[in-house]
Design an enzyme around this catalytic site. Sequence first.
Site, PDB file in Angstrom:
ATOM      1  N   ARG A  10     -72.815 -23.509  60.762  1.00 57.51           N
ATOM      2  CA  ARG A  10     -73.735 -23.591  60.215  1.00 57.51           C
ATOM      3  C   ARG A  10     -74.119 -23.227  59.338  1.00 57.51           C
ATOM      4  O   ARG A  10     -74.896 -22.730  58.704  1.00 57.51           O
ATOM      5  CB  ARG A  10     -74.485 -22.375  61.404  1.00 57.51           C
ATOM      6  CG  ARG A  10     -73.675 -21.147  61.271  1.00 57.51           C
ATOM      7  CD  ARG A  10     -74.712 -19.944  61.476  1.00 57.51           C
ATOM      8  NE  ARG A  10     -73.532 -19.079  62.092  1.00 57.51           N
ATOM      9  CZ  ARG A  10     -73.491 -17.329  61.716  1.00 57.51           C
ATOM     10  NH1 ARG A  10     -74.365 -17.652  61.605  1.00 57.51           N
ATOM     11  NH2 ARG A  10     -72.492 -16.861  61.843  1.00 57.51           N
ATOM     12  N   LYS A  44     -75.334 -21.080  54.312  1.00 60.13           N
ATOM     13  CA  LYS A  44     -75.578 -20.592  55.293  1.00 60.13           C
ATOM     14  C   LYS A  44     -76.676 -20.927  56.681  1.00 60.13           C
ATOM     15  O   LYS A  44     -77.343 -20.851  55.786  1.00 60.13           O
ATOM     16  CB  LYS A  44     -74.857 -19.464  55.689  1.00 60.13           C
ATOM     17  CG  LYS A  44     -74.091 -18.769  56.987  1.00 60.13           C
ATOM     18  CD  LYS A  44     -73.902 -17.610  56.864  1.00 60.13           C
ATOM     19  CE  LYS A  44     -73.518 -16.957  58.131  1.00 60.13           C
ATOM     20  NZ  LYS A  44     -73.679 -15.573  57.883  1.00 60.13           N
ATOM     21  N   ASP A  49     -61.165 -15.664  62.958  1.00 64.08           N
ATOM     22  CA  ASP A  49     -61.904 -16.579  61.959  1.00 64.08           C
ATOM     23  C   ASP A  49     -62.734 -15.773  61.030  1.00 64.08           C
ATOM     24  O   ASP A  49     -63.562 -15.999  60.587  1.00 64.08           O
ATOM     25  CB  ASP A  49     -62.281 -17.083  63.192  1.00 64.08           C
ATOM     26  CG  ASP A  49     -63.593 -16.661  63.809  1.00 64.08           C
ATOM     27  OD1 ASP A  49     -62.738 -15.668  65.149  1.00 64.08           O
ATOM     28  OD2 ASP A  49     -64.474 -16.790  64.162  1.00 64.08           O
ATOM     29  N   ASN A  50     -62.370 -14.676  61.572  1.00 59.51           N
ATOM     30  CA  ASN A  50     -63.480 -13.379  60.358  1.00 59.51           C
ATOM     31  C   ASN A  50     -63.122 -13.371  59.214  1.00 59.51           C
ATOM     32  O   ASN A  50     -63.122 -11.884  59.092  1.00 59.51           O
ATOM     33  CB  ASN A  50     -64.531 -12.578  61.336  1.00 59.51           C
ATOM     34  CG  ASN A  50     -65.015 -13.311  62.433  1.00 59.51           C
ATOM     35  OD1 ASN A  50     -66.032 -14.844  61.402  1.00 59.51           O
ATOM     36  ND2 ASN A  50     -65.702 -12.819  62.869  1.00 59.51           N
TER      37      ASN A  50
END
Length: 534
Positions: free
Chosen positions: A132, A152, A291-292
């Site tokens: 997104r 975003k 992934d963060n």
Amino acid sequence: MATSLAPGNSSARVQFFTIFPCNKIHTCRMQLNPLFRAHRHRNLRMHFDNSYARLPPRFYTRLHPTPVAAPGLIRVNSALARHLRIDPDWLQSAEGVAVIAGNRIPAGADPIATVYAGYQFGGWSPQLGDGRAILLGEVIGADGVRYDIQLKGSGRTPYSRNGDGRAPLGPVLREYIVSEAMAALGIPSSRVLAAVTSGEWVMREGAEPGGVLVRVAQSHIRIGTFQFFASSQDLDAVRLLADHVIQRHYPEVSLADNPYLALLENVIAQQARLIASWQLVGFIHGVMNTDNMLVSGETIDYGPCAFMDAFDPAAVFSSIDHHGRYAYNNQPGIAHWNLAGLAQVLLPLLDRDPDKALALAQDSIDSFPQLYQNAYLQGMRRKLGLAESARDDAMLIQDLLDIMAEQESDFTLTFRCLSELADADRETASGLAGLFELPQAFTPWLSRWRQRLAADSGDSATRRAEMLSVNPACIARNHLVQAAIEAAVIRQDFAPFHDLVDRLAQPYDHHQRDAYYAAPPRPDQLVRQTFCGT
Ligand code: AMP
Ligand code: MG
């Protein structure tokens, strides 16, 4: 309740199995791309130079944002815009708002959605990516640093899986408030350049108004980006990515004997400092998946994050963190584990000999607990006004934390109160009158601390001023964030949001009129759960 000071005892093993066949190891030095040569075009509003989009096509999908129905400007971060050499007046114009919303592509942009993977709550997700979000491009700031400009909530991409690619207004405002508050605290963080409402509804629990956020970070390259390419045995991509990260974030390591090892060591050191800075303000990230975690060492992904009010070392706010994997006290250990994942995928770049590569990686990874502990202790000493280090400091700190946990003492105001008390023989914290007092249970600890201060160098007035400059009075408390979001989402009243963002820009100041922002929540205002709201 017993608390543990730090994960000095955490360990993380670099997995022995390598994803790559060893005969594919390349040891050639990187080729220098013209990363720092910003292209300047006359009449451009944003001076893009898109280095990530110059990587091979398998790193991303080139696509445009999906326009929204009726963008309405919420806020432009003028100071950040100026820092990025973007005219804030233009950003607030109809053309600028259309750019923020994804309805217009600015000249020089090269919009892409990047691909990555990640370990989410310990489980492997082989294919994630910007589901997104769309990276418009990169600009060079007034400080000479390269920054990503990313939308975003800008529509579906090939990485959206079952998601709609959109962002509800609540999480957009939440990210704006909390990430800007972190930056104002001096903690490395992604930032927000601007936000708009989309004029569309997004479906979550029910229909919610949508929004689009412009996120700024030194890059959006995650540990999970490396893991994506390693999992498909694409060693060339891992090396290209490592070279890109070196040039972009750690250029000095290209001169090291083993640049890839130096890269790993730098990312580890950066993360150790970052996580220590979270612990020192009582920040709980909530979704520390690989992934963060950015290799630049900035905080990213403001989903179910929260600042704790009463100190609780096991505090968890995220509604999806059922087992407390990402609890406050686990954050350093989780960062350690995530970094071991990075070390694993870099193994083939570290040495031709797999055993040697593994030994080098393990040594680096083993340095994390000490690096973290050093950063944490250094920060805690500053919070307590200790200019010098002494052997018993760790115990003094731990004992304070134990009393705070037992007394459910407000984390922020305890340290603020101690700052006030650091001035010679003051008995009361005048600046916090009516808001907070240290309970009797602290008295024996206070005398120990005063004895320790007496043996320390420096005068007490300076000490007080220094403590007040590192112990914030105002943080993004959950109940304040929630109230600002509710006013905007339910009543279309954005004033509380603007007031909160303005107030949190000066977290270390305190005035008597600030009670609304500095006070802990009343029991009826307590927010115990936060949601990622994606
Ligand atoms: P997060 O939990 O925010 O780290 O997101 C995890 C993954 O889900 C990322 O790949 C996101 O891009 C993706 N994602 C989250 N929300 C959405 C959404 N509304 N639409 C599409 N993808 C999403
Ligand atoms: Mg994420």
